[in-house]
Design a protein around this motif. Sequence first.
Motif, PDB file in Angstrom:
ATOM      1  N   ILE A 117      -7.165   8.932 -30.865  1.00  0.00           N
ATOM      2  CA  ILE A 117      -5.859   8.877 -30.028  1.00  0.00           C
ATOM      3  C   ILE A 117      -4.737   8.560 -30.643  1.00  0.00           C
ATOM      4  O   ILE A 117      -4.725   7.262 -31.391  1.00  0.00           O
ATOM      5  CB  ILE A 117      -6.304   8.110 -28.747  1.00  0.00           C
ATOM      6  CG1 ILE A 117      -7.676   8.670 -28.084  1.00  0.00           C
ATOM      7  CG2 ILE A 117      -5.006   8.153 -27.845  1.00  0.00           C
ATOM      8  CD1 ILE A 117      -8.150   7.690 -27.079  1.00  0.00           C
ATOM      9  N   GLN A 148       8.488   3.448 -27.028  1.00  0.00           N
ATOM     10  CA  GLN A 148       8.973   4.355 -26.376  1.00  0.00           C
ATOM     11  C   GLN A 148      10.109   5.316 -26.938  1.00  0.00           C
ATOM     12  O   GLN A 148      10.389   6.479 -26.693  1.00  0.00           O
ATOM     13  CB  GLN A 148       9.434   3.971 -24.951  1.00  0.00           C
ATOM     14  CG  GLN A 148       8.684   3.217 -24.090  1.00  0.00           C
ATOM     15  CD  GLN A 148       7.688   4.051 -23.748  1.00  0.00           C
ATOM     16  OE1 GLN A 148       7.395   5.273 -23.281  1.00  0.00           O
ATOM     17  NE2 GLN A 148       6.206   3.497 -24.093  1.00  0.00           N
ATOM     18  N   ASP A 157      -0.261   8.321 -27.055  1.00  0.00           N
ATOM     19  CA  ASP A 157      -0.838   9.336 -25.968  1.00  0.00           C
ATOM     20  C   ASP A 157      -1.401   8.447 -24.831  1.00  0.00           C
ATOM     21  O   ASP A 157      -2.598   8.480 -24.928  1.00  0.00           O
ATOM     22  CB  ASP A 157      -2.062  10.128 -26.775  1.00  0.00           C
ATOM     23  CG  ASP A 157      -2.436  11.095 -26.090  1.00  0.00           C
ATOM     24  OD1 ASP A 157      -1.997  11.351 -24.786  1.00  0.00           O
ATOM     25  OD2 ASP A 157      -3.155  11.948 -26.605  1.00  0.00           O
ATOM     26  N   LEU A 158      -0.470   7.823 -23.978  1.00  0.00           N
ATOM     27  CA  LEU A 158      -0.773   7.322 -22.813  1.00  0.00           C
ATOM     28  C   LEU A 158      -1.661   8.157 -21.808  1.00  0.00           C
ATOM     29  O   LEU A 158      -2.685   7.642 -21.205  1.00  0.00           O
ATOM     30  CB  LEU A 158       0.537   7.030 -21.953  1.00  0.00           C
ATOM     31  CG  LEU A 158       1.651   6.147 -22.885  1.00  0.00           C
ATOM     32  CD1 LEU A 158       2.512   5.771 -21.849  1.00  0.00           C
ATOM     33  CD2 LEU A 158       0.710   4.777 -23.247  1.00  0.00           C
ATOM     34  N   TYR A 159      -1.624   9.576 -22.021  1.00  0.00           N
ATOM     35  CA  TYR A 159      -2.363  10.536 -21.066  1.00  0.00           C
ATOM     36  C   TYR A 159      -3.753  10.385 -21.383  1.00  0.00           C
ATOM     37  O   TYR A 159      -4.514  10.306 -20.640  1.00  0.00           O
ATOM     38  CB  TYR A 159      -1.773  11.789 -20.958  1.00  0.00           C
ATOM     39  CG  TYR A 159      -2.507  13.023 -20.407  1.00  0.00           C
ATOM     40  CD1 TYR A 159      -2.587  13.024 -19.218  1.00  0.00           C
ATOM     41  CD2 TYR A 159      -3.619  13.598 -21.157  1.00  0.00           C
ATOM     42  CE1 TYR A 159      -3.426  13.680 -18.420  1.00  0.00           C
ATOM     43  CE2 TYR A 159      -4.468  14.479 -20.671  1.00  0.00           C
ATOM     44  CZ  TYR A 159      -4.210  14.621 -19.155  1.00  0.00           C
ATOM     45  OH  TYR A 159      -5.163  15.452 -18.541  1.00  0.00           O
ATOM     46  N   ALA A 160      -3.962  10.412 -22.932  1.00  0.00           N
ATOM     47  CA  ALA A 160      -5.408  10.311 -23.476  1.00  0.00           C
ATOM     48  C   ALA A 160      -6.144   8.799 -22.716  1.00  0.00           C
ATOM     49  O   ALA A 160      -7.216   9.115 -22.338  1.00  0.00           O
ATOM     50  CB  ALA A 160      -5.558  10.325 -24.741  1.00  0.00           C
ATOM     51  N   ALA A 162      -5.107   7.327 -20.158  1.00  0.00           N
ATOM     52  CA  ALA A 162      -5.517   7.482 -18.478  1.00  0.00           C
ATOM     53  C   ALA A 162      -6.318   8.388 -18.111  1.00  0.00           C
ATOM     54  O   ALA A 162      -7.157   7.971 -17.333  1.00  0.00           O
ATOM     55  CB  ALA A 162      -4.013   7.922 -17.865  1.00  0.00           C
ATOM     56  N   ASN A 163      -6.667   9.392 -18.954  1.00  0.00           N
ATOM     57  CA  ASN A 163      -7.936  10.307 -19.020  1.00  0.00           C
ATOM     58  C   ASN A 163      -9.147   9.469 -19.021  1.00  0.00           C
ATOM     59  O   ASN A 163     -10.083   9.902 -18.213  1.00  0.00           O
ATOM     60  CB  ASN A 163      -7.637  11.509 -19.752  1.00  0.00           C
ATOM     61  CG  ASN A 163      -8.471  12.667 -19.298  1.00  0.00           C
ATOM     62  OD1 ASN A 163      -8.872  12.995 -18.270  1.00  0.00           O
ATOM     63  ND2 ASN A 163      -9.228  13.256 -20.275  1.00  0.00           N
ATOM     64  N   LYS A 166      -9.879   7.618 -16.192  1.00  0.00           N
ATOM     65  CA  LYS A 166     -10.379   8.257 -15.096  1.00  0.00           C
ATOM     66  C   LYS A 166     -11.695   8.797 -15.113  1.00  0.00           C
ATOM     67  O   LYS A 166     -12.538   8.681 -14.271  1.00  0.00           O
ATOM     68  CB  LYS A 166      -9.532   9.421 -14.718  1.00  0.00           C
ATOM     69  CG  LYS A 166      -9.615  10.516 -13.638  1.00  0.00           C
ATOM     70  CD  LYS A 166      -8.676  11.591 -13.759  1.00  0.00           C
ATOM     71  CE  LYS A 166      -9.074  12.373 -12.399  1.00  0.00           C
ATOM     72  NZ  LYS A 166      -7.837  13.786 -12.454  1.00  0.00           N
ATOM     73  N   LEU A 360      -4.420   1.309 -17.709  1.00  0.00           N
ATOM     74  CA  LEU A 360      -4.419   2.923 -18.085  1.00  0.00           C
ATOM     75  C   LEU A 360      -6.073   3.061 -18.249  1.00  0.00           C
ATOM     76  O   LEU A 360      -6.635   4.029 -17.520  1.00  0.00           O
ATOM     77  CB  LEU A 360      -3.977   3.076 -19.178  1.00  0.00           C
ATOM     78  CG  LEU A 360      -2.321   3.436 -19.087  1.00  0.00           C
ATOM     79  CD1 LEU A 360      -1.874   3.751 -20.615  1.00  0.00           C
ATOM     80  CD2 LEU A 360      -1.911   4.690 -18.129  1.00  0.00           C
ATOM     81  N   CYS A 361      -6.722   2.005 -19.073  1.00  0.00           N
ATOM     82  CA  CYS A 361      -8.366   2.375 -19.195  1.00  0.00           C
ATOM     83  C   CYS A 361      -9.141   1.770 -17.972  1.00  0.00           C
ATOM     84  O   CYS A 361     -10.310   2.596 -17.967  1.00  0.00           O
ATOM     85  CB  CYS A 361      -8.549   1.816 -20.589  1.00  0.00           C
ATOM     86  SG  CYS A 361      -7.825   2.532 -22.071  1.00  0.00           S
TER      87      CYS A 361
END
Length: 535
Positions: A117, A148, A157-160, A162-163, A166, A360-361
């Motif tokens: 990541i 930023q 990769d904040l989405y990774a 967060a995913n 989840k 996030l995690c």
Amino acid sequence: KNMTVVEIGGDLAIVDAGVMFPEDDMPGVDLVIPDTTYLVENASRVKGIFLTHGHEDHIGGVPYVLRQLNVPVYGTKLTLALLRVKLIEHGLERSTDLREIKAGDRTQIGNIDVEFIHVNHSIADVVALAFHTAFGAIVYCSDFKFDQTPYDGKVADLYAFANLGKQGVLCLLSDSTNAERPGYTASEKKVGETFRHIFSNAEGRILVATFASNVHRIQQIFDAAAREGRHVSVTGRSMIRVVEVATELGYLDVPEGILVDLDKLDKLPREKSVIITTGSQGEPMSALSRMAMAEHNRISISPGDTVIISASPIPGNEKAVGRIINQLFKEGAKVVYEPHLGVHTSGHAQQEELKLLLNLCKPRYFIPIHGEHRMLLKHAELAEATGISKENIVIGEIGLPVEFTAEGVHIRERVVSGQVFVDGLGVGDVGNIVLRDRRQLSTDGILIVVVTMSRKTGKVVAGPDVVSRGFVYVRESEALMDEAREKAKEALDTCLAQSNTDWGALKGAVRDSLNRYLWEKTKRRPMILPIIMEI
């Protein structure tokens, strides 16, 4: 000397293998590397080395590990390029299996299923690791920040993360270096803005000292120089090497004709020249230190020069950096070094970024890493503030395995671990006893007592002679040396009168007698080395 081992289904994955530079109480030691005894004993289970980035404290120990473990090494393009230079120096390049990965990749080898990541740091091509297990992911995020507005435009990769949160994160291991600092870490682009301002106002030559691995910082120096029509030269072995590697791989974009050899610098007007150098930590043999002390063979500091220290002193280096800054001022240079002036920003996340990663995690368990103990404790407090139960936070210790099962978290029996000293070509042959002797020699010196004895009669035929090094100046302490010689003779005579001719006993008697006498006279304890020769 960062090194973490992850075990999944009996297979082992090594995360990073760094070096630590010796502390003041380690005289003569060149490097400190991790103890790999446990890994060597379980070599058949080790599936690979996974590198997060190319800093010395994360890749410097890899060549030493590879001498004992022939396993593949995974890393990003720049990380492997920097490692390859080290492997060439150690003669290991051809025998090492280097496997390039990029952020977003996912690799499986045996039971090790790892995802890479992208994160930001003070070097390019940095990745966090997510090890996928049946109980959820183990996320390893060492040396990162969330910039930023990064120079290269590649945000973390904040989405990774967060995913992963989840899907379910079993445990998060996260960088604690700046856990004591509130707020957010400033963007690397802010440093570039400061460079442009300084370069546009400087009237003479500009010298910039920074970490050789900070490719984006170096790029911004080139950009500021090009904007002002200045030429750039590079000095310092590690700096030259990184510039060459980063340029070749496309991480540095050097404008045509701006980079000139150091030999040609004197032919250019001083107001049109910039020098990028190592030495931001005050290292005695670095290029900047030699310039400040007027010992550099090509560059001398002159009145009107502007010197930018684009780094913060690593804890323990403050005196050395301060000494260099003072000397630069004495040579007439204008020195820009204060952190609030914007010439440096950290590569490590501060409190709000650390809390963002935690949120996030959403990990079930949390292990703060990469920091001094007080930083780990502060990071643990931040984790509690985000809702992680105190019982689910583990402050780890070197060599103490943390095991996750369906029943929860367990601390297992300690394994062999610690540090190994590298001294010259020797690895591990310097231990605590050798260091103790070196410390004693460096503080109180040595006194050598030489005696010659007859093999036939067992009597002293010459001596004792006393030789001092680093203890007292003999010419000014002749009375002390004469008395020491007499004390040694008395100790020998006492032993021989009792028919005790054992060399060990004779040496011990001389040592004990001189220890008492010299302490009474000088309050010092030099190393006393009796030598008996037999004829």
